[in-house]
Scaffold this motif. Structure first.
Motif, PDB file in Angstrom:
ATOM      1  N   HIS A 152       0.835  -1.207   0.000  1.00  0.00           N
ATOM      2  CA  HIS A 152       0.000   0.000   0.000  1.00  0.00           C
ATOM      3  C   HIS A 152       0.869   1.255   0.000  1.00  0.00           C
ATOM      4  O   HIS A 152       0.568   2.242  -0.693  1.00  0.00           O
ATOM      5  CB  HIS A 152      -0.907   0.014   1.234  1.00  0.00           C
ATOM      6  CG  HIS A 152      -1.919  -1.086   1.263  1.00  0.00           C
ATOM      7  ND1 HIS A 152      -2.547  -1.555   0.143  1.00  0.00           N
ATOM      8  CD2 HIS A 152      -2.438  -1.802   2.313  1.00  0.00           C
ATOM      9  CE1 HIS A 152      -3.400  -2.511   0.468  1.00  0.00           C
ATOM     10  NE2 HIS A 152      -3.340  -2.673   1.762  1.00  0.00           N
ATOM     11  N   LEU A 153       1.938   1.213   0.774  1.00  0.00           N
ATOM     12  CA  LEU A 153       2.846   2.351   0.841  1.00  0.00           C
ATOM     13  C   LEU A 153       3.436   2.642  -0.538  1.00  0.00           C
ATOM     14  O   LEU A 153       3.457   3.804  -0.987  1.00  0.00           O
ATOM     15  CB  LEU A 153       3.957   2.051   1.852  1.00  0.00           C
ATOM     16  CG  LEU A 153       5.038   3.111   2.038  1.00  0.00           C
ATOM     17  CD1 LEU A 153       4.448   4.418   2.544  1.00  0.00           C
ATOM     18  CD2 LEU A 153       6.117   2.595   3.000  1.00  0.00           C
ATOM     19  N   MET A 154       3.874   1.606  -1.218  1.00  0.00           N
ATOM     20  CA  MET A 154       4.446   1.790  -2.553  1.00  0.00           C
ATOM     21  C   MET A 154       3.397   2.343  -3.528  1.00  0.00           C
ATOM     22  O   MET A 154       3.720   3.174  -4.390  1.00  0.00           O
ATOM     23  CB  MET A 154       5.003   0.473  -3.074  1.00  0.00           C
ATOM     24  CG  MET A 154       6.209  -0.073  -2.304  1.00  0.00           C
ATOM     25  SD  MET A 154       7.644   1.049  -2.294  1.00  0.00           S
ATOM     26  CE  MET A 154       7.549   1.707  -0.598  1.00  0.00           C
ATOM     27  N   THR A 155       2.163   1.885  -3.414  1.00  0.00           N
ATOM     28  CA  THR A 155       1.093   2.403  -4.271  1.00  0.00           C
ATOM     29  C   THR A 155       0.920   3.899  -4.075  1.00  0.00           C
ATOM     30  O   THR A 155       0.816   4.668  -5.050  1.00  0.00           O
ATOM     31  CB  THR A 155      -0.231   1.681  -3.963  1.00  0.00           C
ATOM     32  OG1 THR A 155      -0.101   0.287  -4.297  1.00  0.00           O
ATOM     33  CG2 THR A 155      -1.379   2.274  -4.773  1.00  0.00           C
ATOM     34  N   ASN A 156       0.885   4.338  -2.833  1.00  0.00           N
ATOM     35  CA  ASN A 156       0.713   5.768  -2.558  1.00  0.00           C
ATOM     36  C   ASN A 156       1.916   6.574  -3.040  1.00  0.00           C
ATOM     37  O   ASN A 156       1.759   7.702  -3.539  1.00  0.00           O
ATOM     38  CB  ASN A 156       0.495   5.986  -1.063  1.00  0.00           C
ATOM     39  CG  ASN A 156      -0.839   5.446  -0.592  1.00  0.00           C
ATOM     40  OD1 ASN A 156      -1.874   5.759  -1.160  1.00  0.00           O
ATOM     41  ND2 ASN A 156      -0.840   4.607   0.422  1.00  0.00           N
ATOM     42  N   LEU A 157       3.106   5.992  -2.911  1.00  0.00           N
ATOM     43  CA  LEU A 157       4.313   6.712  -3.324  1.00  0.00           C
ATOM     44  C   LEU A 157       4.422   6.854  -4.840  1.00  0.00           C
ATOM     45  O   LEU A 157       5.281   7.590  -5.329  1.00  0.00           O
ATOM     46  CB  LEU A 157       5.556   6.001  -2.769  1.00  0.00           C
ATOM     47  CG  LEU A 157       5.741   6.123  -1.253  1.00  0.00           C
ATOM     48  CD1 LEU A 157       6.921   5.270  -0.794  1.00  0.00           C
ATOM     49  CD2 LEU A 157       5.936   7.583  -0.822  1.00  0.00           C
ATOM     50  N   ASN A 158       3.560   6.172  -5.583  1.00  0.00           N
ATOM     51  CA  ASN A 158       3.526   6.343  -7.040  1.00  0.00           C
ATOM     52  C   ASN A 158       2.936   7.681  -7.455  1.00  0.00           C
ATOM     53  O   ASN A 158       3.066   8.087  -8.619  1.00  0.00           O
ATOM     54  CB  ASN A 158       2.711   5.214  -7.685  1.00  0.00           C
ATOM     55  CG  ASN A 158       3.488   3.923  -7.779  1.00  0.00           C
ATOM     56  OD1 ASN A 158       4.717   3.923  -7.870  1.00  0.00           O
ATOM     57  ND2 ASN A 158       2.780   2.801  -7.757  1.00  0.00           N
ATOM     58  N   HIS A 159       2.265   8.369  -6.525  1.00  0.00           N
ATOM     59  CA  HIS A 159       1.693   9.666  -6.875  1.00  0.00           C
ATOM     60  C   HIS A 159       2.832  10.647  -7.171  1.00  0.00           C
ATOM     61  O   HIS A 159       3.804  10.725  -6.407  1.00  0.00           O
ATOM     62  CB  HIS A 159       0.830  10.201  -5.733  1.00  0.00           C
ATOM     63  CG  HIS A 159      -0.041  11.350  -6.139  1.00  0.00           C
ATOM     64  ND1 HIS A 159       0.448  12.630  -6.292  1.00  0.00           N
ATOM     65  CD2 HIS A 159      -1.367  11.410  -6.465  1.00  0.00           C
ATOM     66  CE1 HIS A 159      -0.532  13.432  -6.671  1.00  0.00           C
ATOM     67  NE2 HIS A 159      -1.637  12.716  -6.779  1.00  0.00           N
ATOM     68  N   PRO A 160       2.753  11.386  -8.256  1.00  0.00           N
ATOM     69  CA  PRO A 160       3.856  12.286  -8.639  1.00  0.00           C
ATOM     70  C   PRO A 160       4.274  13.248  -7.533  1.00  0.00           C
ATOM     71  O   PRO A 160       5.469  13.563  -7.408  1.00  0.00           O
ATOM     72  CB  PRO A 160       3.284  13.037  -9.846  1.00  0.00           C
ATOM     73  CG  PRO A 160       2.252  12.130 -10.414  1.00  0.00           C
ATOM     74  CD  PRO A 160       1.651  11.398  -9.257  1.00  0.00           C
ATOM     75  N   MET A 161       3.330  13.709  -6.732  1.00  0.00           N
ATOM     76  CA  MET A 161       3.640  14.648  -5.665  1.00  0.00           C
ATOM     77  C   MET A 161       4.563  14.034  -4.612  1.00  0.00           C
ATOM     78  O   MET A 161       5.270  14.747  -3.888  1.00  0.00           O
ATOM     79  CB  MET A 161       2.340  15.122  -5.019  1.00  0.00           C
ATOM     80  CG  MET A 161       2.515  16.172  -3.939  1.00  0.00           C
ATOM     81  SD  MET A 161       0.917  16.806  -3.365  1.00  0.00           S
ATOM     82  CE  MET A 161       0.143  15.311  -2.740  1.00  0.00           C
ATOM     83  N   LEU A 162       4.576  12.714  -4.527  1.00  0.00           N
ATOM     84  CA  LEU A 162       5.333  12.036  -3.477  1.00  0.00           C
ATOM     85  C   LEU A 162       6.641  11.429  -3.973  1.00  0.00           C
ATOM     86  O   LEU A 162       7.258  10.628  -3.271  1.00  0.00           O
ATOM     87  CB  LEU A 162       4.458  10.944  -2.834  1.00  0.00           C
ATOM     88  CG  LEU A 162       3.179  11.440  -2.174  1.00  0.00           C
ATOM     89  CD1 LEU A 162       2.413  10.281  -1.539  1.00  0.00           C
ATOM     90  CD2 LEU A 162       3.471  12.514  -1.130  1.00  0.00           C
ATOM     91  N   GLU A 163       7.078  11.818  -5.166  1.00  0.00           N
ATOM     92  CA  GLU A 163       8.306  11.240  -5.715  1.00  0.00           C
ATOM     93  C   GLU A 163       9.520  11.439  -4.808  1.00  0.00           C
ATOM     94  O   GLU A 163      10.290  10.489  -4.575  1.00  0.00           O
ATOM     95  CB  GLU A 163       8.586  11.821  -7.105  1.00  0.00           C
ATOM     96  CG  GLU A 163       9.792  11.207  -7.780  1.00  0.00           C
ATOM     97  CD  GLU A 163       9.995  11.724  -9.196  1.00  0.00           C
ATOM     98  OE1 GLU A 163      11.048  11.428  -9.792  1.00  0.00           O
ATOM     99  OE2 GLU A 163       9.103  12.443  -9.700  1.00  0.00           O
ATOM    100  N   PRO A 164       9.746  12.638  -4.234  1.00  0.00           N
ATOM    101  CA  PRO A 164      10.895  12.788  -3.319  1.00  0.00           C
ATOM    102  C   PRO A 164      10.785  11.879  -2.091  1.00  0.00           C
ATOM    103  O   PRO A 164      11.786  11.309  -1.649  1.00  0.00           O
ATOM    104  CB  PRO A 164      10.843  14.268  -2.923  1.00  0.00           C
ATOM    105  CG  PRO A 164      10.088  14.929  -4.023  1.00  0.00           C
ATOM    106  CD  PRO A 164       9.058  13.935  -4.455  1.00  0.00           C
ATOM    107  N   ALA A 165       9.568  11.740  -1.553  1.00  0.00           N
ATOM    108  CA  ALA A 165       9.381  10.857  -0.401  1.00  0.00           C
ATOM    109  C   ALA A 165       9.640   9.415  -0.787  1.00  0.00           C
ATOM    110  O   ALA A 165      10.218   8.637  -0.004  1.00  0.00           O
ATOM    111  CB  ALA A 165       7.966  11.019   0.151  1.00  0.00           C
ATOM    112  N   ALA A 166       9.257   9.037  -2.003  1.00  0.00           N
ATOM    113  CA  ALA A 166       9.480   7.670  -2.464  1.00  0.00           C
ATOM    114  C   ALA A 166      10.965   7.360  -2.517  1.00  0.00           C
ATOM    115  O   ALA A 166      11.406   6.274  -2.091  1.00  0.00           O
ATOM    116  CB  ALA A 166       8.847   7.471  -3.839  1.00  0.00           C
TER     117      ALA A 166
END
Length: 339
Positions: free
Chosen positions: A297-311
């Protein structure tokens, strides 16, 4: 007086002294549940929440009463002793969503549709006075992934990475601090929801484990049930239920997706930490079994472009929960008791 004697006295005060007592499955908290059954078949549930364990039945009573005023199926309070930490509540049965879907997979879509309808109904009503699930609260909870998961998996906490993560996540969460306007139950998922088909509409969903309710973002409980730590939800079903909720509430889809991803990041990081802590501190090692799904689930959410640095930061700092990593966590079960 022992806790068992206190419980017996409470049961007698409630008029259920002749009932048969049967233990029910507990949860991740320090609460205990027993089913009371009278000779005529009538049942109720005893909630035993010792005050010494920092549990608070008054919050359960407050939220249950509020939910019932909205026509939702929270348990009726039958007898209470808040000071002692005892409640006798309506028995809503055993038909958890998880069990109902396993027995009749064809019902899955209906159950999830109705659970979405419950949230829309709830959010259309003014909430009671509650604390706010704002960034000063949610940010350190997300950092539990470093404090416990990283610690258990690697043997140490990378405090520089943790501080970098918190500085990155803080503005993402803070942008929503003025939009925390609805009651969120925080543990809205298939093992806390009961199917009551004899009732009508949104009342067909029995609600449990809502005593930690706060004011939060309307995406939170939807994300909680669709990104369930304990069972797989088909990605298409998740997409369809998000669309249903967005349409019902006339929301902007892109803005909602962004909020959903941010709170999904926060929640799943928190769960990584909490489930690791439940194993390492409280010797509840079975929670490790859920961690790979939470990571997904975490990886799915990190796919959002806004979260690229967090990913980039998270994948560089936290190890993927492989079989070996999960075995390492499990091997530390109970070793951090008292921490």
């Amino acid at each position: 007086m022992t806790r068992a004697a206190q419980a017996k006295a409470f049961i007698a005060q409630a008029g259920w002294q002749n009932a048969t007592v049967t233990p029910l499955a507990g949860d991740a908290s320090n609460r205990r549940y027993d089913r009371l059954t009278r000779a005529n078949g009538e049942t109720s549930v005893l909630m035993d929440a010792p005050p010494a364990n920092n549990t608070n039945v008054s919050a359960f009573v407050q939220i249950a009463t509020y939910l019932r005023t909205l026509g939702l199926s929270a348990p009726r309070i039958m007898h209470e002793d808040s000071d002692a930490g005892f409640l006798l509540i309506e028995d809503l049965g055993d038909t958890l969503f998880t069990h109902q879907i396993a027995d009749n997979p064809a019902l899955e879509e209906l159950l999830y549709e109705t659970s979405v309808d419950v949230l829309t109904h709830l959010h259309q009503n003014a909430p009671p006075k509650l604390g706010s699930y704002a960034s000063p609260v949610t940010l350190p909870l997300a950092a539990l992934a470093f404090d416990w998961y990283q610690l258990g998996a690697t043997g140490t906490v990378d405090n520089d990475a943790k501080r970098h993560f918190m500085s990155m996540l803080e503005p993402l969460l803070a942008q929503y601090d003025t939009d925390l306007t609805v009651l969120i139950q925080r543990d809205y998922h298939a093992e806390n929801l009961l199917w009551l088909p004899e009732r009508n509409g949104v009342a067909r969903v029995g609600l449990l484990d809502f005593q930690d309710a706060v004011l939060g973002h309307r995406s939170y409980d939807l994300m909680s049930i669709l990104q369930d730590a304990r069972r797989d939800v088909d990605p298409q079903l998740e997409t369809d239920m998000k669309a249903r909720f967005v349409a019902q509430n006339a929301l902007d889809p892109q803005a909602f997706d962004a909020a959903y991803a941010v709170f999904g990041l926060q929640r799943n990081m928190r769960i990584l930490g909490v489930f690791s802590r439940l194993c390492m501190r409280d010797a509840k090692s079975h929670y490790v079994d859920f961690i790979p799904r939470v990571w997904g689930h975490l990886m799915t959410n990190l796919n959002h472009p806004m979260l690229e640095p967090a990913a980039e930061l998270i994948t560089a700092s936290l190890p993927e929960p492989t079989c070996d990593i999960c075995a390492t966590l499990t091997s530390k079960s109970g070793q951090w008791a008292g921490r």
